[in-house]
Design an enzyme around this catalytic site. Structure first.
Site, PDB file in Angstrom:
ATOM      1  N   ASP A  86      98.395 -48.520  34.470  1.00  0.00           N
ATOM      2  CA  ASP A  86      97.210 -48.212  35.261  1.00  0.00           C
ATOM      3  C   ASP A  86      97.332 -48.883  36.621  1.00  0.00           C
ATOM      4  O   ASP A  86      98.436 -48.994  37.150  1.00  0.00           O
ATOM      5  CB  ASP A  86      95.954 -48.668  34.490  1.00  0.00           C
TER       6      ASP A  86
ATOM      7  N   HIS B 193      90.127 -49.531  38.145  1.00  0.00           N
ATOM      8  CA  HIS B 193      90.367 -48.625  37.013  1.00  0.00           C
ATOM      9  C   HIS B 193      91.165 -49.316  35.907  1.00  0.00           C
ATOM     10  O   HIS B 193      90.845 -49.221  34.716  1.00  0.00           O
ATOM     11  CB  HIS B 193      91.111 -47.398  37.548  1.00  0.00           C
TER      12      HIS B 193
ATOM     13  N   SER C  97      89.766 -41.034  31.121  1.00  0.00           N
ATOM     14  CA  SER C  97      90.389 -42.355  31.335  1.00  0.00           C
ATOM     15  C   SER C  97      89.723 -43.431  30.506  1.00  0.00           C
ATOM     16  O   SER C  97      90.350 -44.411  30.120  1.00  0.00           O
ATOM     17  CB  SER C  97      90.248 -42.776  32.798  1.00  0.00           C
TER      18      SER C  97
END
Length: 774
Positions: free
Chosen positions: A136, A216, A549
């Site tokens: 990520d 994220h 996600s």
């Protein structure tokens, strides 16, 4: 889809037509290429593969990554001519151009059936010895979610490192965050003018290290395996204890994505290589094709890297993409990956729009600033002018004289939802109502707006606009209601979640299952505010995000728990346990609803169902799949041994009798019949179950009422397992009568079959559809 140039490349190579430099003379800019090499053909004079590659194929300065764990080969920056000439070497199996990918962007563990002191959490010791690798944007290591308090020593199998860099020291790793690396060579090569629209590492907003500048990665890592963090919330929303699905599992972070720049295949493949060598048990990858079109497996480095990992016993969980509710929008389709769609949980953040006529329209919001306190403001819809940019509240599209001091209605689309609020504020507006169009339907996600704002669905948006049109002085206010728990129905399939059918091989149902992916609270970076906008200077320890996600790491954490409780289970067995025990009803005990339509959802939307960890711990039986089974599957879809070796690393041979793709031992069944057939058509499927429950067990089959025009028969109808007989096969025969069958809106009909011993229920969805022959 591969760029046209790539398809030409493969046509010449795989059809055996000689490739010449003239094929590429139109464009001699340097690009990054990934070369798949037959690792066994290295001449013995070279001590390592790197020595071979750098003397025979490319200069050392051109080589970015050397791959030798999940993949044999290297990536390098070269002209197309040079790439074409390297492909002439008999040791080079394939080449593909580097591509950019995109990220698929506290109550969730309980909602999955996890409880303290019993069931999967206690029986797996919360995943203590399992290592989850997260691909990520990196990690913000100081967060409480990554504390190693009271954790035992790092598992002895861990071979990885804590890579240092800008604002990231070795001390940032600990017994929880056992490793961290970053991969930027492919990204930086692309930035050197190798392609339009790519930027390098912008050191003013990024860290050249595993530190997370985007948020994220911190969010997905803490969702999978964050520790207990008390008094967690996002500006008061979703207050409570934040925790990951596997709170004691160890984390290894692989930063492959860079703020505002996406993630490059060459770097992702290098992370797969490193993670498997490092000793991770699970890989969580919330990344996919940015164009919503899936490449064949041999052109897809995420599929290739995943195969290398799964073939070595590493479970790979991948997000299904956010291009729903369109059909065939699911991504990460390889049958060895577990593809995860998104559903809601039973928590919401309601905000009502109260109109001047007293009518209330329901919406959602995570606005945490000064409330409007019931005061009515003038209401305006700039889209009445017929100018698209104004209806979408794009930058500089609003007339301050029209919106000053008013609440502005903006249509969703084309620009970030929260950015529209800034456009309204800049033009003097007091608040915003974000209205869905028909494409988003009733699907809503909460946003941490910087001005008083809320989102409403398509129907409420229409009601709002009709009120504005029919009233001479329309007014409204927004009533923010905070956090509400116990919402029904839940789960609901998120409207954005990637949907089937599988665009590459419809014989394999994708997504595999869904997990919580809407309004998920997890840890956040200090580098940006909760909206991620440059102008958002707020700091928050936790943030609330939505996307597949967010669903993917729930399954990664679940896999860590299952792996901890059952160390001998293969990745396919772990996936089977999740799929066959998944739930297809909501908390009203009704069929799960599709948020986009309000109608019942189907296996094209949710796969086998919603992750149900309480049951997955003890599934009774599993559908196991070996590496040889996957090779047979690749043979069945027409790949020749050379193409298969691009994926599998080793030379393979296909059986003399071509296998059928639908006979891969998958926990779901997709029966495809030619649309041209008239009358009754029949297909048979072979499946094998492995007993992982009590040794002496008898299972009987039950077929859920098949749809009209379809019959399903199973032989034998009873499976007897003993100490010696742990595996049993059966045949499913599906018959469809074209004169009676009525395909639904999705172009398919659905059923299921279940095996039960009175305690366990092992359920598989059945999809029946008609396809046009090629």
């Amino acid at each position: 889809m591969a760029p046209p140039f790539l398809l030409v490349f493969f046509f010449f190579f795989f059809s055996g037509v000689p490739l010449n430099a003239a094929s590429f003379s139109h464009d001699q800019a340097v690009k990054t290429y990934i070369f798949r090499v037959d690792g066994d053909s290295k001449p013995s004079i070279f001590p390592t593969h790197y020595h071979w590659y750098s003397s025979e194929f490319a200069d050392p300065v051109q080589i970015l990554h050397v791959y030798d764990v999940v993949f044999h080969g290297f990536s390098a920056t070269l002209t197309p001519d040079r790439a074409a000439s390297i492909l002439q070497n008999p040791s080079v199996l394939a080449v593909f151009e580097d591509r950019r990918r995109e990220l698929h962007t506290t109550r969730s563990p309980q909602f999955l059936g996890l409880r303290n002191q019993r069931g999967l959490w206690s029986e797996s010791d919360y995943g203590s010895d399992v290592i989850v690798g997260v691909f990520d944007t990196g990690v913000w290591p100081e967060r409480r979610s990554f504390s190693d308090l009271n954790l035992g020593p790092v598992p002895a199998k861990w071979k990885g490192i804590c890579e240092t860099g800008v604002r990231f020291a070795r001390t940032n790793c600990n017994r929880k965050l056992v490793g961290a690396r970053f991969f930027a060579k492919g990204h930086e090569a692309a930035a050197k003018g190798a392609g339009p629209g790519f930027g390098g590492i912008n050191e003013t907003v990024e860290f050249r290290s595993p530190r997370d500048a985007d948020g994220h990665g911190t969010h997905t890592a803490s969702t999978a395996a964050g520790r207990y963090a008390f008094k967690a919330s996002m500006s008061g929303y979703a207050a409570g204890i934040a925790k990951g699905v596997a709170p004691k599992a160890r984390l290894a972070v692989y930063k492959v994505c860079w703020k505002n720049s996406g993630c490059f295949d060459s770097d992702i493949l290098a992370a797969f290589d490193a993670a498997v060598a490092d000793g991770v048990d699970v890989i969580s990858i919330s990344i996919g094709g940015g164009d919503g079109i899936s490449s064949p497996y041999y052109l897809d480095p995420i599929a290739i890297g995943s195969f290398g990992a799964v073939s070595k016993g590493v479970f790979v969980s991948a997000s299904a993409g956010n291009d729903g509710p369109n059909g065939m929008s699911v991504t990460n389709l390889a049958p060895w990956q577990t593809s995860v769609g998104a559903g809601t949980i039973d928590r919401n953040f309601p905000a009502d729009v109260v109109l001047g006529n007293g009518k209330r329209l329901s919406g959602v919001s995570l606005y945490s600033g000064e409330p409007l306190k019931g005061k009515l403001y003038s209401l305006v819809y700039p889209g009445k002018s017929g100018i698209l940019a104004a209806s979408l509240c794009m930058e500089n599209s609003l007339d301050p004289t029209m919106v000053k001091g008013k609440i502005v209605v903006c249509d969703r689309g084309s620009s970030p939802r929260v950015a529209k609020g800034l456009v309204v504020r800049k033009a003097g507006g007091i608040g915003m109502i974000l209205a869905n169009g028909i494409s988003n339907g009733e699907g809503l996600v909460g946003d941490a707006h910087l001005i008083p704002a809320c989102a409403v669905g398509s129907d409420e948006g229409d009601a709002l606009k009709s009120y504005i049109s029919s009233t001479s002085k329309p007014t409204a206010t927004i009533d923010f209601k905070g956090t509400v728990i116990g919402i029904k129905p839940a789960p609901v399939v998120a409207s954005f979640s990637g949907r089937g059918p599988n665009g590459l091989n419809p014989e394999i149902l994708k997504p595999d299952l869904i997990a919580p992916g809407v309004n998920i609270l997890a840890a956040w970076t200090d580098a940006v505010g909760p909206t991620g906008l440059d102008s958002d200077t707020r700091k928050t320890e936790f943030n609330i995000l939505s996307g597949t996600s967010m669903a993917c790491p729930h399954v990664s954490g679940a896999a860590a728990l299952l792996k901890s409780a059952h160390p001998d289970w293969s990745p396919a067995a772990i996936r089977s346990a999740m799929m066959t025990t998944a739930s297809i009803t909501d908390n009203r005990l009704q069929p799960m609803i599709d948020e986009a339509t309000g109608k019942p959802s189907t296996p094209y939307d949710f796969g086998a169902g919603n992750l149900n960890l309480d049951q997955a711990m003890d599934p009774g039986l599993v559908y196991d799949i070996t590496n040889a089974d996957y090779v047979n599957f690749l043979c069945s879809i027409g790949y020749n041994p050379k193409i298969i070796q691009v994926i599998t690393r080793s030379p393979e041979t296909c059986p003399s009798k071509k296998p059928l793709p639908e006979n891969l031992n998958y926990p779901s069944i997709s029966a495809l019949f030619p649309a041209t057939s008239v009358g009754v058509s029949t297909k048979s499927f072979i499946r094998t179950l492995t007993n992982v429950g009590p040794p002496n067990s008898v299972y009987r089959v039950k077929i859920e009422t098949p749809p009209k025009g379809v019959t399903v028969a199973v032989k034998p109808a009873k499976l007897v397992f003993s100490e010696k007989m742990k595996k049993q096969s059966f045949v499913v025969t599906v018959s469809a009568d074209s004169r009676k069958i009525e395909m639904g809106e999705s172009g398919a009909v659905f059923g299921s079959l279940s095996w039960s011993d009175g305690k366990h229920v092992v359920r598989s969805p059945i999809v029946v559809t008609q396809i046009e022959p090629l």
